[in-house]
Structures are given as C-alpha cells and as structure tokens.
Scaffold this active site. Structure first.
Site, PDB file in Angstrom:
ATOM      1  N   HIS A  64       5.371  49.671  22.780  1.00 27.90           N
ATOM      2  CA  HIS A  64       5.527  51.121  22.931  1.00 27.90           C
ATOM      3  C   HIS A  64       6.932  51.557  22.491  1.00 27.90           C
ATOM      4  O   HIS A  64       7.638  52.265  23.210  1.00 27.90           O
ATOM      5  CB  HIS A  64       5.259  51.544  24.375  1.00 27.90           C
ATOM      6  CG  HIS A  64       4.703  52.945  24.470  1.00 27.90           C
ATOM      7  ND1 HIS A  64       3.748  53.318  25.387  1.00 27.90           N
ATOM      8  CD2 HIS A  64       4.975  54.070  23.759  1.00 27.90           C
ATOM      9  CE1 HIS A  64       3.457  54.594  25.247  1.00 27.90           C
ATOM     10  NE2 HIS A  64       4.188  55.079  24.272  1.00 27.90           N
ATOM     11  N   GLU A  76       0.047  48.656  30.188  1.00 29.10           N
ATOM     12  CA  GLU A  76       1.311  48.218  29.606  1.00 29.10           C
ATOM     13  C   GLU A  76       2.263  47.737  30.698  1.00 29.10           C
ATOM     14  O   GLU A  76       2.527  48.479  31.644  1.00 29.10           O
ATOM     15  CB  GLU A  76       1.953  49.372  28.824  1.00 29.10           C
ATOM     16  CG  GLU A  76       1.117  49.848  27.648  1.00 29.10           C
ATOM     17  CD  GLU A  76       1.751  51.016  26.900  1.00 29.10           C
ATOM     18  OE1 GLU A  76       2.844  51.474  27.317  1.00 29.10           O
ATOM     19  OE2 GLU A  76       1.164  51.467  25.901  1.00 29.10           O
TER      20      GLU A  76
END
Length: 320
Positions: A286, A267
């Site tokens: 997220h 990420e």
C-alpha cells in the site's frame, strides 16, 4: 485545551511544516505513537473526550467509534479513499468530513504504471533469480500498442491514462459518472460505456474506483472470465474490489496472465496466502501514495481541511 488526534504514521515526518498551523489556533496535538494503524478501541481511548478533530489515515472510524468520540466535529482524511469512515453516521452526528483530493493522484498513477512494467517484464522475479546466482530469462511483453482499460475516470484514472498514452498504449476509460468529455477529446482517449466489453477487449485492466458495497468483488469469477488469458490486472485502489480466491484460480488455471496490486483485502495479508506464492502475482505494501511529494501534500492539505472544518462547524451537541 481542545485536542486534535493525528493517526497517520508518516504524518510526523512533516510536523515542522504543519504542526504550527494547529498549535497557533490553540489546539493540543495527540499523535499516534504505536508505529501502526490504531484499533477502534485505541481511537476511542484517545478521542473519546476533548478531541474536536481527527486527521485519519486508514484507521477504522465506524459508526460505533464516532458515537463514542463525543466531541469530534471534524474529520480530515489523509488521502482520498474514505471507506474506513462511516460517512452516513458522521452526517447524522453533524461531523464534517473531507478528503485530501488532489494530493496523491500523481504518485498513485506512477505506481500503477510501475506495477504494470514489473509484471509485464517479470522484473521482481528476474532480479531475485539473478541475486540467487541464476542467469535465466523469462519472456515478457511490450506495452506499446496494448489496450489498457481504466475502470474509473477520476483523478488517478486520468493520470494513468495520460501516462499510458505516452507509452504508446491505447487507454480506454469506463466510468458511468464521468462527465468531462473535454478531457477525453484533449488526450484522444476512448470511452467505453459497458464494463463487460471493456474487460473483453483490454490487454490490461487497471482499477481506480472507491470501495463501496456496489464495487465489492467487482472483479470476480464472472468478470475474470471475460478477460483475455493474456491480460494483466492492476489494482492500486482497494483490495476488496477483487475476489482474491477467484483471482488465484484465474492465475493458476491460465485464465489470466498476471496481476499486480498495491492493496489487499486484509493488510498486511497472511504470509501463507496462496496468491503470495505465485510469481505471476505481485503485491506491494500500500505504497502508491507514499512518496515525499504526495505525503507532503497530504499533510498540508489534510491539516488545512481540518482547521477549515473546525472553524466552520459548531460544537457537537451531546445527547447524553
């Protein structure tokens, strides 16, 4: 003056409420001012000396970093998942660790349901198409009556089950560690003791387990092959639970109808990742726990957890 390092980027939004709690106990606060997740080297630079405690987000705390943060004796996780912390090394070094259990489960559960609606009704694709001047329709599916398999029956999995039940879905929980049968009875939720059987029967699979060596690629080539071609996968837990290469093959090969995730193995992901090119795959950044309510609870609870640990634990003994 002894210091506390605070790494989560959103923590500062609630500093007026929680910073006084820290300052009144005589600690100096070090903030993450980078606007991003800290690297291992940056954490060591900030917390190598004179820092007694850390409130940590998703920043990495492997054993090598913990060893170099020589005065740290308490770590408070700003959230639930602690896979970014070497818990064994922390225990070996006498460092106390707590997470903010019960602070973000509602927000993450609501996000999971939101992702489910989005992929089931092709909402992001349809909105983008309309904004581009098109007026096309993509046929979706109703969720009422569908079986949703919850892999994990912790706080988040239970909240998803309750919401799915309210939508007229049929929640089924797989969790070998679940001991609260009263919850299942109270909400009329079925339990499945075999993961393979759950994958075979479910119209939706939603993942709510932590990332551990045992759960890495829990959803991979074999388990994806057990699922219905019409099924949908939802993952708001950890990206490493899913073999992303296998997921791509399942989506492009017609073995799975769609997948929506709030997490990814790296990420942010590479913009050219093949999954991101698929309309049948959705990815949010997220943000499951990123609501005003959850962030406020996480800030408050993680602060109290850290201060409680610091008051309970003795100073760390240096070996060199």
């Amino acid at each position: 003056m002894t210091k506390i390092l605070i790494t989560p980027k959103s923590f500062a939004n609630y500093k007026e409420a929680v910073y006084p709690l820290i300052l009144e106990q005589g600690y100096e606060i070090i903030e993450n001012t980078t606007g991003r997740t800290l690297t291992e080297a940056e954490i060591v630079e900030l917390a190598g000396e004179g820092v007694a405690g850390i409130i940590i987000g998703v920043d990495p705390l492997p054993g090598s970093v913990l060893e170099q943060c020589r005065d740290v004796r308490a770590i408070s996780k700003y959230g639930m998942g602690m896979d970014n912390i070497d818990l064994d090394k922390a225990k070996e070094l006498g460092i106390g660790v707590r997470n903010a259990a019960g602070s973000n489960h509602i927000s993450v559960a609501e996000h999971a349901i939101g992702l489910l609606f989005a992929i089931a009704r092709h909402i992001p694709h349809n909105v983008a198409s309309v904004k581009q001047g098109h007026w096309e329709r993509a046929m979706g599916i109703e969720l009422t009556g569908k079986i949703i398999g919850l892999v994990g029956g912790g706080q988040i999995g239970r909240e998803v089950a309750i919401r799915a039940k309210g939508l007229g879905m049929q929640p089924v929980i797989y969790d070998p560690f679940l001991r609260d049968e009263s919850f299942l009875e109270a909400h009329g939720i079925r339990r499945e003791h075999d993961l393979d059987r759950l994958l075979e029967q479910a119209d939706v699979i939603s993942l709510h387990v932590p990332y551990t060596p045992e759960t890495k690629h829990l959803i991979g080539e074999r388990t994806l092959g057990l699922m219905k071609p019409s099924a949908i996968l939802i993952n708001t837990s950890r990206g490493e639970l899913v073999d992303e290469d296998a997921l791509y093959r399942a989506l492009t090969g017609g073995a799975l109808a769609g997948a929506a995730q709030d997490v990814f193995s790296v990420e942010p992901p590479d913009g050219g990742h093949p999954l991101l090119q698929l309309d049948r795959f959705l990815l949010t950044s997220h943000t499951g726990a990123f609501t005003r309510e959850a962030v406020a609870r996480m800030a408050t609870l993680s602060t109290h957890n850290l201060l409680d640990l610091l008051n309970e634990l003795p100073a760390r003994t240096r070996t060199s």
